[in-house]
Design an enzyme around this catalytic site. Structure first.
Site, short mmCIF file in Angstrom:
data_model
loop_
_atom_site.label_atom_id
_atom_site.label_comp_id
_atom_site.label_asym_id
_atom_site.label_seq_id
_atom_site.Cartn_x
_atom_site.Cartn_y
_atom_site.Cartn_z
N CYS A 194 38.41 -21.09 0.31
CA CYS A 194 38.07 -22.16 1.46
C CYS A 194 38.19 -23.30 1.54
O CYS A 194 38.53 -24.44 2.23
CB CYS A 194 36.54 -21.87 1.79
SG CYS A 194 36.04 -20.30 2.20
N GLY A 200 32.08 -7.87 -1.60
CA GLY A 200 33.11 -8.90 -1.05
C GLY A 200 33.81 -8.40 0.00
O GLY A 200 33.63 -7.58 0.74
N GLY A 244 45.03 -13.22 9.59
CA GLY A 244 43.91 -12.50 9.41
C GLY A 244 43.98 -11.71 8.04
O GLY A 244 45.34 -11.88 7.56
N VAL A 251 45.00 -3.03 -12.42
CA VAL A 251 44.67 -1.91 -12.37
C VAL A 251 45.58 -1.02 -11.58
O VAL A 251 45.61 -1.28 -10.65
CB VAL A 251 43.16 -1.73 -12.11
CG1 VAL A 251 42.84 -0.05 -12.12
CG2 VAL A 251 42.22 -2.43 -13.07
N TYR A 292 30.85 1.21 -6.93
CA TYR A 292 30.13 0.21 -6.02
C TYR A 292 31.50 -0.47 -5.46
O TYR A 292 32.47 -0.70 -5.84
CB TYR A 292 29.38 -1.05 -6.97
CG TYR A 292 28.11 -0.35 -7.50
CD1 TYR A 292 26.94 -0.52 -7.06
CD2 TYR A 292 28.13 0.52 -8.60
CE1 TYR A 292 25.77 -0.02 -7.44
CE2 TYR A 292 26.89 0.95 -9.06
CZ TYR A 292 25.74 0.76 -8.59
OH TYR A 292 24.69 1.26 -9.12
N ALA A 324 32.97 -12.40 -5.63
CA ALA A 324 32.16 -11.32 -5.68
C ALA A 324 32.37 -10.88 -7.03
O ALA A 324 31.11 -10.45 -7.37
CB ALA A 324 32.59 -10.32 -4.65
#
Length: 555
Positions: free
Chosen positions: A42, A283, A245, A80, A280, A11
């Site tokens: 992936c 992703g 997950g 950051v 904003y 993203a």
């Protein structure tokens, strides 16, 4: 204008690339605490398994490439640590030399991704043989450990995409694999009657699959030597893969007041804007929304991340792109099977209040005389509008193109009848004359207009409730004797017209064959002879027997 993006995988780099294509004047800076950028998460299981020769093939671009091509400054191994959104500045820690600097922005984009969930008790201590599969460094670590220690037994926690893909690859490498899954099925987002076919495949390939269980205790000091489950099963292992997950990385965003959605990801509008001006999110850290329901959903997939990044980069630089939502379309391979899903599952559709018609369609993926193999399609349509709501497909070939056709149809609000009228490519090596997609549309449309279907689950429920039913097996005597539906009488289709007087027209009647086609023909015969309520057992005896096996396996 200065744009700062936090995160440099799918993203984040998409934001930067699209923003630069639109605007040559903007200053674009990307920070990432990892070493690698724009890599294929992936693809990691396939590199570990040896199908991808080198890790370098998963990381085709680096910071220098982006700088040269896009004039975008990407700083890897820079974390950051804090943001002051009122001053529009942030603090950045150089993880290599330890220095901290302050940077300023006009536009801030969170592309911070998601972190693998560490289930208890693995969260209590670090072990040198426990790994997760989320970034390129994870792949390096697993490869290095495997080369040095030569593990023979592996325990995988979780049976979603990553867990199953890692299972396939490690079995191919000759390892003995055990999966522990907390839920009572693999791939919990899908319907259990479909994923049972995956469970059968896993066990057929020698995988020790343990469902409805969790790890309770761990034995071992620096390495996990064995675990004991809540159900009392002891498993010895040389390596553990945690694939339980992911959770969106929202900590920094929450600190400056960015709104979090019900899914625990950042809430955004169709332009990827958060509740804060000039901030904003894209992703795996951000919510998407369902094409069907319009409600927010969380689907952390690389394809969606790239799309969100492109939209944000366009909007930031004055464009008018908007996110149109997702269906959660996904696909994976597990040994000899390909498994695809799009739109709503049966359980999701019912939860959303839809009254659904359900079809199980069992057809070859292409001409059987050229080696065509069976596909099982479970498709849903809304009884009120006829709109296709979702599909799940399992087979050894042809799953990808069928699930993509259906996903496209759902996106454009196609009804069941519209599937039948699609002009799809046909030649014997690729399809049948009546493609499984076309047949799905035809059968669902018939079901919505006078030829209703009955699922195995619905039939068993009605029987358990004591409802008086007459069930007609229309197959050969040989097939009937081999296996049949409980309570069925045997009347072959060829005899049904002359023997229909033996039946009671007032009693709800179910016809069936092996897979559904002859059952539908028998249904038409009875309806044409004045029977009031006649159902075709969806997927026939084959699907019914599979459902019984699933119920027995869950006891």
């Amino acid at each position: 204008m200065k744009i700062i993006v936090i995160g440099s995988v799918a993203a984040g780099t998409s934001v930067a690339a699209k923003a630069r294509r639109n605007d040559e004047e903007a200053e674009i800076v990307v920070y990432d605490q990892g070493k690698d950028i724009s890599y294929s998460v992936c693809g990691i299981p396939y590199q570990i398994g040896g199908e991808v020769e080198s890790i370098d093939q998963l990381t085709p671009r680096n910071a220098a490439w982006f700088k040269k091509r896009y004039e975008v400054s990407i700083f890897t191994e820079h974390k950051v640590t804090s943001i002051d959104n009122e001053k529009k500045q942030l603090e950045v820690l150089d993880l290599v030399i330890g220095d901290t600097k302050t940077d300023h922005y006009d536009i801030l984009v969170f592309a911070t991704g998601a972190t693998p969930f560490t289930p208890p008790p693995f969260d209590q201590k670090e072990y040198d043989n426990v790994f997760q599969v989320r970034n390129i460094q994870d792949a390096r670590d697993i490869n290095a450990f495997s080369a040095e220690k030569q593990p023979k037994r592996v325990l995988i926690i979780g049976a979603g995409f990553i867990g199953l893909e890692m299972t396939e690859q490690l079995v191919h490498k000759g390892l003995e694999v055990t999966i522990i899954q907390m839920e009572d099925q693999v791939m919990p987002p899908m319907d259990a009657d479909m994923t049972f076919r995956v469970e059968e495949q896993l066990r057929a390939k020698g995988v020790n699959l343990i469902l409805s269980d969790t790890v309770k205790t761990i034995e071992g000091d620096s390495s996990v030597a064995r675990v004991t489950t809540t159900g009392g099963i002891t498993i010895e292992t040389d390596m553990v893969i945690l694939a339980a997950g992911v959770r969106p990385n929202t900590e920094l965003a929450k600190e400056i007041g960015v709104a979090i959605g019900d899914s625990r990801a950042i809430a955004v509008n169709s332009k990827m804007q958060t509740n804060l001006p000039d901030v904003y999110a894209v992703g795996d850290v951000a919510e998407s929304f369902s094409v069907i329901t319009g409600k927010p959903i969380y689907r952390p997939l690389g394809s969606t991340a790239n799309k969100m990044g492109r939209i944000a980069g366009d909007v930031i630089t004055g464009g008018d792109l908007e996110h149109r939502g997702v269906l959660g379309t996904g696909i994976f391979r597990i040994f000899d099977l390909n498994v695809g899903q799009t739109g709503l599952t049966e359980k999701e559709a019912r939860k959303e209040g839809f009254d659904v018609e359900i079809l199980y369609n069992i057809k070859p993926d292409h001409a059987e005389y050229l080696g065509g193999k069976e596909l099982t399609i479970k498709a849903l349509a809304d009884k009120k509008t006829g709109r296709i709501l979702g599909a799940q497909i399992i087979g050894s070939g042809g799953v990808d193109k069928r699930i993509d056709v259906i996903a496209t149809a759902i996106t454009f609000k196609a009804k069941a009848e519209d599937l039948f009228h699609l002009d799809l490519a046909y030649a014997p090596p690729f399809a049948t004359t009546k493609d499984p997609v076309l047949y799905t549309g035809m059968a669902l449309d018939n079901a919505l207009h006078g030829n209703p279907l009955l699922t195995p689950a619905a039939l068993i429920e009605r029987q358990n409730n004591g409802e008086k039913l007459q069930i007609i097996d229309t197959r050969s005597k040989k097939d009937f004797d081999k296996s049949n539906v409980k309570g069925a009488v045997h009347i072959p289709l060829g005899e049904l017209r002359t023997r229909q007087a033996e039946l009671d027209k007032s009693i709800p009647t179910i016809t069936y064959c092996n897979k559904g086609v002859t059952g539908n023909a028998a249904q038409n015969v009875l309806l044409n002879h004045g029977f009031k309520e006649v159902y075709n057992l969806s997927g026939g005896n084959k699907n019914y027997q599979s459902y019984l096996k699933m119920l027995a396996s869950k006891k």
